[in-house]
Design an enzyme around this catalytic site. Structure first.
Site, short mmCIF file in Angstrom:
data_model
loop_
_atom_site.label_atom_id
_atom_site.label_comp_id
_atom_site.label_asym_id
_atom_site.label_seq_id
_atom_site.Cartn_x
_atom_site.Cartn_y
_atom_site.Cartn_z
N SER A 44 48.22 46.34 9.25
CA SER A 44 48.91 45.70 8.12
C SER A 44 50.40 45.99 8.13
CB SER A 44 48.33 46.19 6.79
OG SER A 44 47.04 45.69 6.62
N GLN A 45 51.12 45.10 7.49
CA GLN A 45 52.56 45.29 7.29
C GLN A 45 52.77 46.58 6.48
OE1 GLN A 45 54.16 42.01 5.12
NE2 GLN A 45 56.20 42.90 4.96
#
Length: 213
Positions: free
Chosen positions: A64-65
């Site tokens: 994930s970011q």
């Protein structure tokens, strides 16, 4: 498996980036500043490790970011010693952030390939979850419930009822709900059948897979 001064410098820049985007929780920022995200990615992609973007990993999933990880973690309001259920172990990065905050983490991964890789990898770099389980996240982990908080790290088309039922009173479920675009949603359990719901804008996640067997 090295963590150099250069990596540490890049992490501090990443922390500054997510502060500018609105993350305020000091403990969360410290965790992001401490965890060697580049070790969670294939060595060929080190340049991408400290850019605030999601990135593909094995089994058609993504790491994930960092902003999204920080945002979800901030919403959980973790206190040291909290018992936390994570749905979607993935690369293990979010799990490491929770452990860094002092949470006792139980994590469920649906993809065999990622489960095998991550459950071996996390202890190698010093992050020990209470349990990493290969299984169906939609069902949660009833035998370990109740949890102080539950985090879902993939887009859920609906809110799985078992997850709500496994929250402690006062516990928080942070879940991105929706099909193509998800709304970051927090449910706070106020009583046996009473939940408070809050929404926090749009995000995009890979879909939460259901066990088809």
């Amino acid at each position: 498996m090295k963590d150099t001064f250069k990596h540490k410098g890049m992490r501090q820049q990443l922390v500054e980036t997510i502060v500018k985007k609105g993350i305020k929780d000091k403990a969360v920022l410290e965790a992001i500043g401490k965890i060697p995200r580049h070790l969670f990615m294939d060595s060929g992609f080190l340049d991408h490790a400290y850019v605030d973007k999601a990135f593909p990993i094995a089994a058609d999933q993504t790491i994930s970011q960092p902003y999204t990880v920080a945002f979800q973690t901030e919403l959980l309001q973790i206190k040291p010693g909290d018992k936390v259920l994570e749905i979607g172990t993935g690369s293990g990065y979010q799990c490491a952030v929770l452990i860094e905050l002092g949470a006792k983490v139980y994590s469920i991964e649906r993809q065999q390939e990622l489960f095998k890789k991550t459950s071996k990898f996390l202890p190698k770099i010093g992050y020990r979850a209470k349990k990493i389980i290969f299984g169906d996240g939609y069902k949660g982990l009833p035998k370990e419930a109740p949890f102080d908080s539950i985090i879902v790290t993939a887009g859920a088309p609906f809110v799985p009822k078992p997850l709500l039922s496994q929250l402690a009173i006062g516990g928080r479920l942070v879940i991105p709900v929706g099909d193509d675009v998800q709304i970051m949603t927090v449910f706070i359990r106020k009583g046996p059948k009473e939940f408070e719901k809050h929404e926090f804008g749009e995000f995009r996640f890979v879909p939460l897979l259901e066990d088809k067997n």
